[in-house]
Design a protein around this motif. Structure first.
Motif: not given
Ligand SMILES: [Mg+2]
Length: 330
Positions: A68-69, A72, A76, A113, A117, A195, A197-198, A272
């Motif tokens: 996920r990271k 993200s 971002s 993720v 998006h 984790d 969040v963008p 972020y």
């Protein structure tokens, strides 16, 4: 050294899991991916590399959250211009210790993720590395040229705003290092590190508003990221220490860890959140608009000034903090 899984199997898994999009003519499987560029739009491209032992630690970073990271932090950067993320490429250099289950969990997180998006995975590469694993992601985005917000537009008199609590990810990292990642009290902070969040919807709202003069995402801490905006814009900035948004749980964690919550906010990095500047007369209008469109609160932390350098005002004292954030080659 024998790998538990061959490259073809890994690519097959990734291909099977990859999404699609209307503009995509060819995805994974040919020499290049091919996508249509919408007329009257500009393309955004960004890439970021995460090295095991430098940017992530497998001792406490589960593969799903790491996947996920990896997605993200790249998305971002698209959010930081006000853009819409569209496509992603993933290159993995995997240490021999990686097995199929680890990779499956990583891909579940990475692709979740992207799906959140509307981003399609359109290519990448897998190779074996020697000891440490390296994760490299590229994200392509698009937007109307007129809405583009760069680091360059800040003007003396502008108000400097941030989009949320700062220092949370640095606190989460410190708690992971102390072996406290599983304690219920710290879950918000640990999640901020594992984790993040963008801020895509917020970045879009800020760009579309036409009220934001300069913007970037907070990857290296306020001290360094605001210095980037100031350098690119040819201005300075004054940050008020008592205006920096610090959560109650961050202050508690700082006490446990024997750290300054303000230092985490200024130098910790990886929050972020978005950092941006707005004309003084438009701050109230922008805050109302953002609250209506996204339900988010914005925090004014300082002001753009003539000259150069980023200064912090704390208890009546001023000190320079330019580039005192996380720096990779320090
Ligand atoms: Mg950035």
């Amino acid at each position: 050294m024998a790998r538990p899984e061959g490259e073809r199997e890994i690519i097959a898994r990734i291909r099977q899991a990859a999404g699609s999009s209307g503009d995509l003519l060819l995805g994974i499987g040919d020499d290049c991916a091919v996508y249509k560029t919408p007329p009257d739009r500009v393309s955004l491209v960004t890439t970021d590399t995460m090295v095991e032992g430098v940017h992530f630690d497998l001792a406490w970073h589960p593969p799903l959250e790491l996947g996920r990271k990896a997605a993200s932090v790249n998305i971002s950067d698209i959010a930081a211009m006000g853009g819409l993320p569209r496509f992603a490429l993933l290159s993995l250099a995997l240490a021999p210790a990686f097995d199929g289950r680890w990779l499956d969990a990583f891909m579940v997180g990475f692709l979740a993720v992207l799906a959140e998006h509307g981003v399609a995975l359109i290519g990448g590469d897998t190779v074996q590395s020697g000891h440490e694993s390296v994760l490299a992601v590229t994200v392509l985005g698009e937007m109307a040229e007129a809405e583009l917000v760069t680091r360059k537009g800040a003007r003396p008199g502008d108000v400097v705003l941030v989009s949320g609590f700062l220092g949370e990810a640095a606190a989460g990292l410190a708690l992971c290092r102390l072996g406290l990642a599983h304690e219920p009290d710290w879950q918000t902070l640990v999640a901020a590190h594992l984790d993040p969040v963008p801020q895509v919807a917020l970045g879009r709202a800020l760009a579309v508003s036409g009220l934001v003069y300069a913007m970037q995402d907070l990857s290296d801490g306020l001290a360094t990221d605001l210095a980037h905006v100031c350098t690119e814009s040819g201005v300075g900035a004054l940050v008020m220490a008592d205006k920096i948004p610090l959560s109650p749980v961050l202050r508690q964690a700082a006490e446990i860890c024997g750290q300054s919550p303000l230092d985490w906010a200024l130098s910790g990095g990886e929050d972020y959140q978005l950092l941006f500047t707005v004309g003084e007369q438009q701050v109230a209008e922008l805050c109302t608009l953002v609250r209506e469109q996204t339900g988010r609160e914005l925090f004014a932390v300082g002001r753009i000034i003539e000259g150069q350098g980023v200064f912090l005002e704390e208890a009546g004292q001023r000190r320079e903090i330019s580039y005192r954030g996380y720096e990779h080659f320090r």
